[in-house]
Each structure stands twice: as C-alpha cells, then as structure tokens.
Design an enzyme around this catalytic site. Sequence first.
Site, short mmCIF file in Angstrom:
data_model
loop_
_atom_site.label_atom_id
_atom_site.label_comp_id
_atom_site.label_asym_id
_atom_site.label_seq_id
_atom_site.Cartn_x
_atom_site.Cartn_y
_atom_site.Cartn_z
N SER A 227 9.33 -8.18 -14.69
CA SER A 227 10.32 -8.06 -15.76
C SER A 227 10.40 -9.38 -16.55
O SER A 227 10.05 -10.45 -16.05
CB SER A 227 11.68 -7.72 -15.16
N CYS A 282 4.58 -0.18 -17.70
CA CYS A 282 4.82 -1.12 -18.81
C CYS A 282 4.18 -0.60 -20.09
O CYS A 282 4.50 -1.07 -21.17
CB CYS A 282 4.27 -2.49 -18.47
P1 NAD Z 1 10.45 -7.74 -11.07
O1 NAD Z 1 10.50 -8.78 -12.13
O2 NAD Z 1 11.71 -7.33 -10.42
O3 NAD Z 1 9.50 -8.25 -9.86
C1 NAD Z 1 8.21 -8.74 -10.09
C2 NAD Z 1 7.86 -9.75 -9.02
O4 NAD Z 1 8.75 -10.86 -9.12
C3 NAD Z 1 8.00 -9.21 -7.60
O5 NAD Z 1 6.93 -9.70 -6.82
C4 NAD Z 1 9.33 -9.78 -7.14
O6 NAD Z 1 9.39 -10.01 -5.76
C5 NAD Z 1 9.42 -11.10 -7.89
N1 NAD Z 1 10.81 -11.49 -8.17
C6 NAD Z 1 11.86 -10.65 -8.41
N2 NAD Z 1 12.97 -11.37 -8.64
C7 NAD Z 1 12.63 -12.67 -8.56
C8 NAD Z 1 13.35 -13.89 -8.72
N3 NAD Z 1 14.65 -13.91 -9.00
N4 NAD Z 1 12.67 -15.05 -8.59
C9 NAD Z 1 11.36 -15.05 -8.31
N5 NAD Z 1 10.62 -13.92 -8.15
C10 NAD Z 1 11.25 -12.75 -8.27
O7 NAD Z 1 9.65 -6.50 -11.68
P2 NAD Z 1 9.44 -5.07 -11.04
O8 NAD Z 1 10.72 -4.32 -11.06
O9 NAD Z 1 8.71 -5.17 -9.75
O10 NAD Z 1 8.42 -4.42 -12.10
C11 NAD Z 1 8.84 -3.76 -13.26
C12 NAD Z 1 8.75 -4.67 -14.45
O11 NAD Z 1 7.42 -5.14 -14.61
C13 NAD Z 1 9.08 -3.94 -15.76
O12 NAD Z 1 9.86 -4.79 -16.55
C14 NAD Z 1 7.71 -3.71 -16.39
O13 NAD Z 1 7.72 -3.57 -17.79
C15 NAD Z 1 7.00 -4.94 -15.96
N6 NAD Z 1 5.55 -4.78 -16.03
C16 NAD Z 1 4.89 -5.42 -17.02
C17 NAD Z 1 3.52 -5.28 -17.14
C18 NAD Z 1 2.76 -6.00 -18.22
O14 NAD Z 1 1.55 -6.07 -18.16
N7 NAD Z 1 3.43 -6.54 -19.23
C19 NAD Z 1 2.82 -4.48 -16.22
C20 NAD Z 1 3.54 -3.84 -15.22
C21 NAD Z 1 4.91 -4.00 -15.12
#
Ligand code: NAD
Length: 506
Positions: A227, A282
């Site tokens: 995200s 995404c």
């Molecule tokens: P997320 O941001 O919650 O988690 C992603 C990663 O970050 C995980 O490994 C998680 O453990 C870690 N994380 C979560 N909170 C954290 C924090 N406070 N500090 C450090 N690390 C932390 O995302 P998600 O819910 O797993 O995935 C969905 C999101 O990913 C959506 O917003 C989607 O659009 C995005 N996404 C983007 C792409 C792209 O290529 N732009 C591709 C796939 C998904």
Amino acid sequence: MTRDLTHFVGGKHVDGTSGRFGDVFDPSSGTVQARVPLASTAEVQAAIGVAADAQLEWAAQNAQRRSRVLLRFLDLIGKDMDSLARLLSSEHGKTIDDAKGDIQRGVEVIEFAAGAPHLLKGEYSSGAGGGIDVYSMRQPLGVVAGITPFNFPAMIPLWKAGPALAAGNAFLLKPSERDPSVPLRIAELFLEAGLPAGVFNVVNGDKEAVDAILHDDRVKAVGFVGSTPIAQYIYATAAANGKRAQCFGGAKNHMIVMPDADLDQVADALVGAGYGSAGERCMAISVAVPVGKETGDALAAKLTERVKHLKVGPALEDGNDYGPLVTADAKKRVEHYIQLGVDEGGTLLADGRGYSVDGYENGFYLGPTLFDDVTADMAIYREEIFGPVLIIARAEDYEQALAMATDHQYGNGVSIFTRDGDAARDFAARVEVGMVGVNVPIPVPIAYHTFGGWKKSGFGDLNQHGPDAFRFYTKTKTVTSRWPSTTLRSAQQTKEGASFVIPTMH
Ligand code: NAD
C-alpha cells in the site's frame, strides 16, 4: 490444532523464536488454519548474516551457471503448479485458475531472468582516447531484500527474486504475513533446483522484521510492493539508510469508454477486470469513465445485468468467478467504503454486502458492488478500496476523461476502449499513468518490458522486471584503461611529467 509455520534460512526451515505469531486464515471458511512466526530483529539479523555469507560464492559462479539454476527451478515449479495453486488459493482466497495465473506471471519473469548472461553484458569502447579503452560491467549489490504484499504471493516474490538472483545477489524475502506458505514452498523449490543454501531466504514477520531490514547496513537494496503509505515509509527509510529502493504502492485504475466502443466487449472487460480476484489486484479496474450520457446509461445497464450473474464462492470450488476477501478486516474495510459511497451520494446499482455462501457462512465474502454517479470529490473515487467494488464516474467529453485519469493521485494503470486510433494514440501519449491499455483491460506488461506506476503508485526511479530489474539489482563499474603501445603512441601518452588538467578526449 493449528500448524505453526516457519522461516526458511540457510537452506532449511527454521522455527520462530520471538514468541510472536500472526494468524493465517482460510478466507473461504473464515477459520484460522496456521500461525506464522513474526521475526524479531535478532532473527532478521541472523538471516542477513547467512545471506551475506552465501552471496560471495554465488556471485563467483558465472552467469550462465546461475541461469541454469533458474531453468531447473522453472521445471520444478511447472511440475508443482497444481499443488502450489491450491496452497495459494487456500490462504489468499482467489480461484485456482487465478492462482495459476499468479504463479505463471512469476514464472515468466524467471524465464526472462534466465537470460542474465545476455542482460548482464557490459559496454565497451575501444580506443576512446590514445591507447585508452573504456568498459563497464554490472556487478551484484550483495544482499538485497524483497518486502511483498498478500495479493500476489507467488508473482511478486518471483518478480523480485528472479533478476536479483540471476545477477548474483543473495535474497531475503519478507512476504506478507497473511499468506506466507507459497513463498516458503518457493524457497524449497529453489534449493531443490540447486541454489546454494542461504542464497534465498524467507523471514516472516511484520513491521519489526521490516525495520530490521531497513536499518541493517548489509542490505544494499529493498524492493517493496504494497500500500502507498507503507511504500512511502519504506522508500524514505531505505534512502535515509543509504539503500537503493523501488517501492510500488496503491492504485485506482480508470477505464475510459469512448462513445464508439463496443459496449458489450467493454462490459465483459470491466466485469473481469473489476471483480476478478475480488478486486484485490493493483491492476484491477476500479473506475469506469464512460464518455457522454448515452454511453454512460447504456454501460450502467449492461454492467448491472452482468453483475447479477457473477458467482462468488469458496476458492477451491470450481466454477466461481471470484472468492472471498483475504481477511475479515479487509472485508470490513470494503464494507465501510460501500457505506461511505452511499452517504456521499453515489447511486448504488448493486450492493454486495450481506453476501452469504451456503456451508461457508463465516467466509469473508462480498458480492459485486456497483456505483453510478460517482464524482471526483467523493472518497470512494479518490481512495483505493481494494475490493469487488466498481464505480462509474461519468465524463462529458474525452478531455474531461483524460484529465480525470491524469489528475488522480494514483497512476498505476489505465485503459481506453475505442475504435478511434487518433483518440487512443493521443491518450497513450498524454495520460499521466505508468501503464496504459488500448482495448486491453489489465495492461500488465509482459516480462521483458518493465512494470511500474507513476505518482503515488510508485517511488523510485527503476521499474520491476524487464531490463530495469537488472539495473536495479546491479551496480555499474566503469574501467578506463591505457596500455601504452610502442606502435600507437599518442602525444598525450608520450608527454612527460604530471598533468594537472582534467583528462579529456580532446
Ligand atoms: P501492505 O502495505 O499492508 O503490506 C505490504 C508489506 O508491507 C507486507 O509484507 C507487510 O507485512 C508490510 N507492512 C505492513 N505494514 C507495515 C508497516 N507499518 N511497516 C513496515 N512494513 C509493513 O499491503 P497489502 O495489503 O499486503 O497489499 C495490498 C496493497 O498492495 C494494495 O494497496 C495494492 O494496490 C498494492 N499493490 C501494488 C502493486 C503495484 O505493483 N503497484 C502490486 C500489488 C499490490
């Protein structure tokens, strides 16, 4: 009794020692099926040490040998496809066919990365000055890390690891704690393919593990997908700690529907791209932008009709269009947005709340939701919902539609459906979005082109996969050499004494 999952470090499964665990759900039934260990700083540091020790020997192998490991991996993952897809679906909730697509998209980048000997070729300029040759070479960075999201538990780890490993780096993966089993299985397959122990490691965890990675000097680069707020945090923290970072964030992908488009084709494309994988992609299309009232009315009617027939059910059951959301929290978040859309004045054409599947009453299901008359000031337009919610935001003309996609805070993907080549060409050239589809609903580039969004969808200057991946995972060294020759002696070479002038090729 729920199982306890592990980390995978130094070629073996390693139990967590932090005493902290997260629940891994079966989203189809809503039950907890396993616990994932959440690594402490010390556990992450130990894994980085293992990776650093393994990296030098791996980098010393020639690129062709490294590629052969990837080729053997391709063979193994191909044989494992069915069981890997079931494992993926059981934790994520996407259908088996969609899970196979997730794995296959990752496989395609491994196929591309196996071309590393060609991709790592440097540059050479012979005789750049008198007796001077200049060449550049690409060298691995050392230990690099991937921090990945829940929604593509096979594809994104493979996008990151394939080029990184092929370039001679050791890799530390911190996958999503919501569906960690596929990454662990990928680690086993790499080992079986001949990757030396310690070159690919999986450390499960949450913020503590991520922070340990970001603050360790031995980690030279961080590839993140998730995200936007976390992408921004990781980009800033990694950069402040002197690391290379590419961080990809959220999205709000528009589809512009021109009045000349084939509206049946458009409606089919929108339903697939909007609701596939429960909208947890995404590259999902979440905003339809019909141009003109007539187009808008006809499209709304066709979508309303199609949405009624979508089949939502358990991930492992055949015949469903999409499955449950990944967790109860994710479902609650989407329900909150649906209510917000109603409160903001959107017209709710289909309401997916309260959707129940017989025998799976506790699963995290949401039916397809469709809004019309959404405007740019509404939160359901501005923010990423990440669920099976498609909104129609009408535009009066082409310029307004173009401006909507361009002005939006996110710029991951966008698509235009039209029969007019002029409009399509103009749109592709002017829209401020990283990946553009023309009559293609999900414009995910193929493995040998690069993938990356603009604006708040991506931070960093190099994209994922394609040639950019090899640039990201290598550093360039440039050598300028002179071998004085008795037959080809230039004036500069024969000049005696020290020179205090910057060397030029004058
Ligand atoms: P997320 O941001 O919650 O988690 C992603 C990663 O970050 C995980 O490994 C998680 O453990 C870690 N994380 C979560 N909170 C954290 C924090 N406070 N500090 C450090 N690390 C932390 O995302 P998600 O819910 O797993 O995935 C969905 C999101 O990913 C959506 O917003 C989607 O659009 C995005 N996404 C983007 C792409 C792209 O290529 N732009 C591709 C796939 C998904």
